[in-house]
Design a protein around this motif. Structure first.
Motif, PDB file in Angstrom:
ATOM      1  N   GLU A  13      80.808  44.079  38.500  1.00 56.68           N
ATOM      2  CA  GLU A  13      81.844  43.186  39.016  1.00 56.68           C
ATOM      3  C   GLU A  13      82.498  43.770  40.261  1.00 56.68           C
ATOM      4  O   GLU A  13      82.811  43.042  41.220  1.00 56.68           O
ATOM      5  CB  GLU A  13      82.879  42.922  37.925  1.00 56.68           C
ATOM      6  CG  GLU A  13      82.344  42.079  36.766  1.00 56.68           C
ATOM      7  CD  GLU A  13      83.264  42.079  35.554  1.00 56.68           C
ATOM      8  OE1 GLU A  13      83.079  41.204  34.681  1.00 56.68           O
ATOM      9  OE2 GLU A  13      84.156  42.954  35.465  1.00 56.68           O
ATOM     10  N   SER A  14      82.712  45.079  40.271  1.00 53.67           N
ATOM     11  CA  SER A  14      83.321  45.725  41.442  1.00 53.67           C
ATOM     12  C   SER A  14      82.390  45.618  42.649  1.00 53.67           C
ATOM     13  O   SER A  14      82.828  45.343  43.768  1.00 53.67           O
ATOM     14  CB  SER A  14      83.617  47.197  41.132  1.00 53.67           C
ATOM     15  OG  SER A  14      84.600  47.305  40.114  1.00 53.67           O
ATOM     16  N   ARG A  15      81.098  45.828  42.433  1.00 48.86           N
ATOM     17  CA  ARG A  15      80.147  45.710  43.534  1.00 48.86           C
ATOM     18  C   ARG A  15      80.108  44.283  44.059  1.00 48.86           C
ATOM     19  O   ARG A  15      80.042  44.053  45.277  1.00 48.86           O
ATOM     20  CB  ARG A  15      78.761  46.127  43.056  1.00 48.86           C
ATOM     21  CG  ARG A  15      78.599  47.624  42.819  1.00 48.86           C
ATOM     22  CD  ARG A  15      77.231  47.912  42.214  1.00 48.86           C
ATOM     23  NE  ARG A  15      76.173  47.345  43.034  1.00 48.86           N
ATOM     24  CZ  ARG A  15      74.978  46.955  42.573  1.00 48.86           C
ATOM     25  NH1 ARG A  15      74.720  47.065  41.267  1.00 48.86           N
ATOM     26  NH2 ARG A  15      74.065  46.465  43.385  1.00 48.86           N
ATOM     27  N   LEU A  16      80.156  43.321  43.129  1.00 49.07           N
ATOM     28  CA  LEU A  16      80.140  41.924  43.550  1.00 49.07           C
ATOM     29  C   LEU A  16      81.391  41.579  44.342  1.00 49.07           C
ATOM     30  O   LEU A  16      81.335  40.885  45.362  1.00 49.07           O
ATOM     31  CB  LEU A  16      80.025  41.011  42.316  1.00 49.07           C
ATOM     32  CG  LEU A  16      80.052  39.506  42.602  1.00 49.07           C
ATOM     33  CD1 LEU A  16      78.888  39.092  43.502  1.00 49.07           C
ATOM     34  CD2 LEU A  16      80.021  38.707  41.299  1.00 49.07           C
ATOM     35  N   ARG A  17      82.532  42.078  43.892  1.00 51.42           N
ATOM     36  CA  ARG A  17      83.797  41.829  44.626  1.00 51.42           C
ATOM     37  C   ARG A  17      83.693  42.341  46.051  1.00 51.42           C
ATOM     38  O   ARG A  17      84.077  41.649  47.013  1.00 51.42           O
ATOM     39  CB  ARG A  17      84.964  42.485  43.885  1.00 51.42           C
ATOM     40  CG  ARG A  17      86.282  42.417  44.652  1.00 51.42           C
ATOM     41  CD  ARG A  17      87.416  43.082  43.880  1.00 51.42           C
ATOM     42  NE  ARG A  17      88.610  43.149  44.704  1.00 51.42           N
ATOM     43  CZ  ARG A  17      88.880  44.144  45.552  1.00 51.42           C
ATOM     44  NH1 ARG A  17      88.032  45.186  45.652  1.00 51.42           N
ATOM     45  NH2 ARG A  17      89.975  44.125  46.289  1.00 51.42           N
ATOM     46  N   ARG A  18      83.189  43.568  46.205  1.00 53.30           N
ATOM     47  CA  ARG A  18      83.088  44.135  47.547  1.00 53.30           C
ATOM     48  C   ARG A  18      82.157  43.303  48.433  1.00 53.30           C
ATOM     49  O   ARG A  18      82.433  43.077  49.615  1.00 53.30           O
ATOM     50  CB  ARG A  18      82.581  45.574  47.461  1.00 53.30           C
ATOM     51  CG  ARG A  18      83.629  46.563  46.925  1.00 53.30           C
ATOM     52  CD  ARG A  18      83.201  48.005  47.166  1.00 53.30           C
ATOM     53  NE  ARG A  18      81.983  48.364  46.460  1.00 53.30           N
ATOM     54  CZ  ARG A  18      81.956  48.841  45.226  1.00 53.30           C
ATOM     55  NH1 ARG A  18      83.101  49.029  44.557  1.00 53.30           N
ATOM     56  NH2 ARG A  18      80.805  49.138  44.656  1.00 53.30           N
ATOM     57  N   LEU A  19      81.041  42.831  47.833  1.00 54.11           N
ATOM     58  CA  LEU A  19      80.117  42.004  48.602  1.00 54.11           C
ATOM     59  C   LEU A  19      80.791  40.718  49.064  1.00 54.11           C
ATOM     60  O   LEU A  19      80.701  40.340  50.242  1.00 54.11           O
ATOM     61  CB  LEU A  19      78.885  41.670  47.757  1.00 54.11           C
ATOM     62  CG  LEU A  19      77.945  40.601  48.328  1.00 54.11           C
ATOM     63  CD1 LEU A  19      77.345  41.064  49.652  1.00 54.11           C
ATOM     64  CD2 LEU A  19      76.835  40.259  47.337  1.00 54.11           C
ATOM     65  N   LEU A  20      81.463  40.030  48.151  1.00 52.82           N
ATOM     66  CA  LEU A  20      82.079  38.756  48.496  1.00 52.82           C
ATOM     67  C   LEU A  20      83.177  38.926  49.542  1.00 52.82           C
ATOM     68  O   LEU A  20      83.332  38.098  50.451  1.00 52.82           O
ATOM     69  CB  LEU A  20      82.630  38.075  47.237  1.00 52.82           C
ATOM     70  CG  LEU A  20      81.578  37.665  46.187  1.00 52.82           C
ATOM     71  CD1 LEU A  20      82.252  37.044  44.975  1.00 52.82           C
ATOM     72  CD2 LEU A  20      80.562  36.693  46.777  1.00 52.82           C
ATOM     73  N   LEU A  21      83.938  39.980  49.426  1.00 54.68           N
ATOM     74  CA  LEU A  21      84.983  40.222  50.423  1.00 54.68           C
ATOM     75  C   LEU A  21      84.369  40.540  51.788  1.00 54.68           C
ATOM     76  O   LEU A  21      84.913  40.128  52.833  1.00 54.68           O
ATOM     77  CB  LEU A  21      85.893  41.364  49.960  1.00 54.68           C
ATOM     78  CG  LEU A  21      86.816  41.035  48.780  1.00 54.68           C
ATOM     79  CD1 LEU A  21      87.621  42.260  48.359  1.00 54.68           C
ATOM     80  CD2 LEU A  21      87.755  39.885  49.119  1.00 54.68           C
ATOM     81  N   ASP A  22      83.254  41.257  51.791  1.00 56.44           N
ATOM     82  CA  ASP A  22      82.574  41.534  53.060  1.00 56.44           C
ATOM     83  C   ASP A  22      82.059  40.245  53.684  1.00 56.44           C
ATOM     84  O   ASP A  22      82.090  40.071  54.918  1.00 56.44           O
ATOM     85  CB  ASP A  22      81.420  42.506  52.835  1.00 56.44           C
ATOM     86  CG  ASP A  22      81.903  43.939  52.654  1.00 56.44           C
ATOM     87  OD1 ASP A  22      83.117  44.184  52.822  1.00 56.44           O
ATOM     88  OD2 ASP A  22      81.065  44.813  52.335  1.00 56.44           O
ATOM     89  N   VAL A  23      81.558  39.333  52.843  1.00 52.32           N
ATOM     90  CA  VAL A  23      81.104  38.043  53.359  1.00 52.32           C
ATOM     91  C   VAL A  23      82.281  37.279  53.940  1.00 52.32           C
ATOM     92  O   VAL A  23      82.183  36.655  55.015  1.00 52.32           O
ATOM     93  CB  VAL A  23      80.414  37.228  52.247  1.00 52.32           C
ATOM     94  CG1 VAL A  23      80.083  35.830  52.744  1.00 52.32           C
ATOM     95  CG2 VAL A  23      79.143  37.920  51.779  1.00 52.32           C
ATOM     96  N   ALA A  24      83.420  37.296  53.237  1.00 53.37           N
ATOM     97  CA  ALA A  24      84.617  36.609  53.740  1.00 53.37           C
ATOM     98  C   ALA A  24      85.035  37.173  55.092  1.00 53.37           C
ATOM     99  O   ALA A  24      85.373  36.421  56.031  1.00 53.37           O
ATOM    100  CB  ALA A  24      85.743  36.731  52.724  1.00 53.37           C
ATOM    101  N   ALA A  25      85.015  38.496  55.224  1.00 52.50           N
ATOM    102  CA  ALA A  25      85.376  39.118  56.503  1.00 52.50           C
ATOM    103  C   ALA A  25      84.372  38.735  57.581  1.00 52.50           C
ATOM    104  O   ALA A  25      84.748  38.492  58.746  1.00 52.50           O
ATOM    105  CB  ALA A  25      85.432  40.635  56.336  1.00 52.50           C
ATOM    106  N   PHE A  26      83.080  38.681  57.213  1.00 52.94           N
ATOM    107  CA  PHE A  26      82.031  38.279  58.149  1.00 52.94           C
ATOM    108  C   PHE A  26      82.289  36.873  58.669  1.00 52.94           C
ATOM    109  O   PHE A  26      82.141  36.583  59.869  1.00 52.94           O
ATOM    110  CB  PHE A  26      80.680  38.371  57.439  1.00 52.94           C
ATOM    111  CG  PHE A  26      79.532  37.781  58.193  1.00 52.94           C
ATOM    112  CD1 PHE A  26      78.968  38.468  59.271  1.00 52.94           C
ATOM    113  CD2 PHE A  26      79.016  36.544  57.848  1.00 52.94           C
ATOM    114  CE1 PHE A  26      77.900  37.915  59.970  1.00 52.94           C
ATOM    115  CE2 PHE A  26      77.957  35.998  58.536  1.00 52.94           C
ATOM    116  CZ  PHE A  26      77.388  36.675  59.601  1.00 52.94           C
ATOM    117  N   ILE A  27      82.711  35.981  57.748  1.00 44.51           N
ATOM    118  CA  ILE A  27      83.000  34.604  58.145  1.00 44.51           C
ATOM    119  C   ILE A  27      84.187  34.563  59.095  1.00 44.51           C
ATOM    120  O   ILE A  27      84.181  33.878  60.137  1.00 44.51           O
ATOM    121  CB  ILE A  27      83.256  33.733  56.902  1.00 44.51           C
ATOM    122  CG1 ILE A  27      81.989  33.633  56.034  1.00 44.51           C
ATOM    123  CG2 ILE A  27      83.723  32.338  57.293  1.00 44.51           C
ATOM    124  CD1 ILE A  27      82.205  32.987  54.691  1.00 44.51           C
TER     125      ILE A  27
END
Length: 911
Positions: free
Chosen positions: A18-32
């Motif tokens: 879950e922590s790894r997934l959170r970091r991925l999703l937040l990175d995608v949000a920042a990318f957007i």
């Protein structure tokens, strides 16, 4: 874990994934945020991102069930992700775009996305279609209360549902809400229950309870809608089923105000019509596969939802389901699954409800039981079988998979068979001496074939029958449970639980070879007979033993069962369309009819099924059957054997008459005299056979006449042996006199009359065939053949003396053998006719010598002369018994030699 002032947790610890997934999703949000600050939702969608949201940064929240389960300490592999300013599909595409940037996938321990489709197929927005590798889009459908446009994807072993925060706006001209982007508070208020309306903010790592009731209701174990229940359920009636599912899963109570709204008739009508049945089916399946199916079904019953959920909304069922069965069936399955009733034998749940899949089907049995007694519903296509009501409810009402619908269909189809089989098995075991001989309803063969007949889903089918019998209550609960447990104990003892998967010892090809019969549709059912034998003989594991049992004649249990099977299921249907003889009963007995009643024109059998070349196997099976049945078997199957034989003999085609005679001969060889006497069919057979001797040239071609009559004779002699058995003592009885008359007529009408009608010189093959039956007929007559000497011997002598006899030597040989048989059986009076005999023998002898001198290769003079010399020797032996006659005979021989010296070698006395 941190808590607020009310003691409610403000966050929780994430797992590593879950922590790894959170970091991925937040990175995608920042990318957007960095690359497309003003980008709107994808082209083609009706969803517009408000201007004020476009200015915000992407904020992500994990929502609903994942938050609830996390607070309950329950693991979850399914996470809903709510996005503040993008649709789910748009965000999903951005995930893929982000991961395609070199290094980003590896940063999060992922493989780079595969190359996406090119051309027209890429990016299509069809419901449930894979629009991009790893991403599925689910479109909104307000008409079916699906108001969210979402996308699904799998990352890190977790399933993500991506959807934007939303609110539902109702327009004056539509009852269906329009989805728009909303705030977290608005999104939470539109959810089904407060406990499912909490968020976990990925940016702040905080738990958010915007309804203000989520934590409290979890503490109270209660399900409550965030907004007023009536409007909540009217907006999306599926929320009714979701609350029932969560109540059963979590063992929560539903808020009384919500319960009242859930039972509202207007809401139920909307649920029945507006919500897709696929979504209804998904929810009910989750209920029945959850931890407390009994509670879920009990809630459906208590709230009066049964007829709304378990129905076929596509048609008028024309029947009101017996809802009282629902509660009873639900309680019964709960007793079986929980094993909380002392009177339930353990073998029932141990055998019928072994695992989660069988238990799910068990709960489905309970859910559909109110429809069990409904009349069938006609299929739209006239030639198709009618539907069972419960079958339609499963297929159309809850959109059950075809595999599940088939189980329900088989349960309904086989219910009567199952109930009867179990009842007979129980009665047999309880009163073993009360059954008829050979009818063992509790045997391994009977029960094994029943299990195979019901198929691999037999456990659920038996459970259906058991629940129905208990719900209806026509027999006491105690007796019903005893019957079913006795049956299950018996099949367990016999190791039959996997009977549907037993491998047959014989293949269809092997069985066909054993029966010497071509393959055909008969094989499938015949292999079932072999399997039944296999079940009765579990120690037989070698296919060769089964083959030998099939080939065994009159001594094999297997061959006897196969024979009866072929008569009933293979042969009878092929002959059932043709008319039966008017003087026969269905059981094969003769009726006494008037002359007018007997005058019936033969029916047209041109297109009879038994004449179809593709059904040629039936005649071969009939032959095998007649050879396999013993005397008792013939008598038992008499009514099935007679009609096919007589229909063939009645046919206008001589080929079928001949085949009928062949079968009749086989039948009579095993037929007791008492059966012919009791049924009166002896005379019927005579009436069929005698006219066949009139099929002679020139009206009938010689070849056809020969083919027919050479089969009539064996049938006639077999009939004589059964109808008028040979006497064990000298012929003094009326039966012996009748046999004598029958054989006399057979000689006159069967041999002499045809020979007079069709001259041997013109039709030598026919004459040869007729004369081949003379020796056994004379032997059967014995001394009584004397009465035919005056008519028989001139015929034989003329054939031997025929000038053209050398053109067909087999006829001369047959005539010579006929003379020998005549001398052998009528020798006391043969001396009187020695002149007639010598005339033919001597002329034939001289012609044979002449043909030898001419080098006639067609004349087998050696064979003919051998038979002639045998006649001369037999004649001498007869004459030698009388001293006076012998002296006369010595003188006669000298005169014959003086007349033609060539006969000396014929008449030379043997040493």
């Amino acid at each position: 874990m941190a808590s607020d002032q009310n003691g409610h947790p403000t966050t929780f610890e994430l797992t590593e994934v879950e922590s790894r997934l959170r970091r991925l999703l937040l990175d995608v949000a920042a990318f957007i945020d960095e690359t497309a600050a003003k980008e709107v939702a994808e082209a083609g969608t009706d969803v517009k991102v408000p201007d004020e949201l476009q200015k915000e940064k992407v904020t992500l929240r994990w929502t609903g069930g994942w938050v609830r389960d996390k607070l309950l300490g329950v693991g979850s592999q399914d996470i809903d992700v709510a996005i503040n300013k993008m649709t789910g599909e748009h965000f999903g595409l951005k995930i893929i775009e982000y991961l395609k940037v070199p290094g980003n996938a590896e940063k999060h321990g992922l493989e780079p996305p595969p190359i996406e489709e090119k051309g027209e197929a890429a990016g299509k927005e069809k419901k449930g279609r894979k629009v991009t590798p790893g991403l599925y889009k689910i479109e909104a459908n307000p008409e079916k209360s699906k108001n969210l446009e979402a996308a699904k994807t799998h990352i890190m072993g977790l399933e993500l549902d991506l959807v934007n925060l939303r609110k539902e706006v109702y327009m004056a001209d539509s009852r269906n809400p329009k989805m728009e982007f909303g705030t977290p508070e608005e999104d939470a208020s539109r959810r089904d229950a407060t406990i499912n309306a909490m968020f976990y903010n990925l940016n702040t790592k905080k738990i958010e309870d915007f309804t203000g009731r989520g934590f409290t209701d979890m503490e109270l174990n209660i399900l409550r809608t965030p907004l007023e229940p009536y409007q909540t359920f009217k907006d999306d009636p599926l929320r009714i089923l979701r609350l029932i599912r969560f109540a059963s899963r979590l063992d929560y109570k539903i808020d009384p105000e919500a319960e009242q709204a859930m039972a509202n008739e207007e809401i139920l009508n909307v649920l029945k019509i507006k919500v897709s049945r696929e979504r209804v089916g998904q929810e009910t399946e989750k209920m029945l596969k959850g931890p407390r199916p009994h509670l879920a079904l009990a809630l459906i019953d208590r709230l009066g939802l049964y007829e709304t959920i378990y129905t076929d909304p596509t048609r008028d069922m024309g029947y009101v389901p017996e809802v009282s069965y629902f509660r009873l069936a639900n309680d019964l399955v709960e007793e079986f699954v929980r094993r909380n009733s002392s009177d339930i034998p353990a073998v029932i749940p141990n055998t019928l409800l072994r695992n989660s899949e069988e238990q799910f089907l068990g709960w489905l049995v309970a859910a559909l039981m109110p429809w069990v007694d409904a009349p069938t519903i006609a299929h739209q296509k006239k030639m198709q079988p009618s539907h069972f009501a419960a079958q339609l409810v499963a297929r159309e009402g809850i959109k059950a998979p075809n595999k599940v619908v088939d189980v329900i269909t088989h349960s309904l189809k086989n219910e009567e068979d199952i109930s009867n089989t179990i009842g007979k098995c129980y009665d047999q075991i309880r009163r073993p001496n009360a059954s008829k001989a050979g009818d063992d309803a509790a045997s391994r063969g009977t029960l094994g074939m029943a299990i195979r007949r019901w198929g691999v889903s037999w456990r659920t089918q038996v459970l259906w029958s058991l629940v129905h019998d208990l719900v209806v209550g026509s027999v006491t609960r105690e007796r019903t449970l005893q019957a079913y447990s006795t049956f299950l104990d018996q099949i367990t003892k016999f190791e039959l639980t996997e009977a549907p998967n037993f491998k047959p010892l014989l293949t269809g090809t092997e069985l066909g070879k054993a029966l010497n019969t071509k393959p055909g549709p008969w094989m499938k059912d015949a292999l079932d007979v072999v399997m039944a034998w296999q079940l009765r003989n579990p120690d037989v594991t070698d296919p060769s033993e089964a083959i030998e049992a099939v080939k065994a004649s009159r001594n094999s249990e297997l061959s006897s069962h196969l024979a009866s099977h072929f008569l009933q299921l293979t042969i009878r249907p092929l002959f059932s369309q043709a008319k039966s003889k008017p003087n026969l009963t269905p059981a094969g007995r003769k009726l006494d009819l008037t002359a007018d009643q007997k005058t019936v024109l033969p029916d047209d059998t041109t297109n009879a099924p038994w004449k179809d070349p593709k059904n040629g196997y039936a005649i071969e099976l009939m032959k095998w059957t007649l050879s396999a049945l013993d005397t008792k078997g013939i008598e038992t199957n008499w009514g099935l054997l007679i009609p096919p034989i007589l229909k063939m003999m009645d046919d206008v085609d001589l080929k079928w008459k001949a085949k009928g005679c062949d079968l009749l001969t086989l039948l009579l060889k095993s037929t007791p005299s008492a059966v012919l006497s009791r049924t009166g069919l002896g005379k019927v057979f005579e009436e069929e056979l005698w006219p066949l001797f009139t099929y002679l040239p020139t009206l009938t071609p010689e070849q056809d006449s020969v083919a027919l009559l050479e089969r009539v004779f064996p049938a006639m002699t077999a009939l004589a042996d059964v109808l008028y058995p040979p006497p064990s003592q000298p012929p003094t009885s009326s039966l012996s006199t009748a046999r004598e008359r029958f054989l006399d007529r057979l000689l006159r009408d069967g041999i002499l009359a045809p020979l007079w009608h069709a001259q041997p010189a013109s039709y030598p093959r026919l004459a040869t065939m007729l004369l081949s039956h003379l020796p056994p007929l004379l032997q059967a007559q014995g001394i009584n053949s004397i009465k035919h000497l005056q008519t028989l011997l001139p015929v034989l002598s003329n054939i031997l003396a025929e000038p053209l006899g050398s053109a067909y030597p087999p006829l001369l040989t047959a005539a010579a053998e006929g003379v020998q048989a005549t001398i052998l059986n009528a020798w006391p009076r043969i001396s009187v006719h020695r002149g007639e005999i010598l005339k033919g023998v001597c002329v034939c002898w001289i012609r044979s010598i002449e043909e030898e001198s001419k080098g006639n290769k067609n004349m087998d003079s050696g064979k003919v002369k051998k038979e002639l010399k045998e006649i001369a020797g037999m004649l001498e032996a007869v004459l030698k018994t009388d001293e006076e006659l012998w002296k006369i005979w010595e003188g006669e021989k000298e005169e014959l030699v003086k007349a033609d010296a060539r006969v000396q070698s014929l008449l030379t006395r043997r040493p």
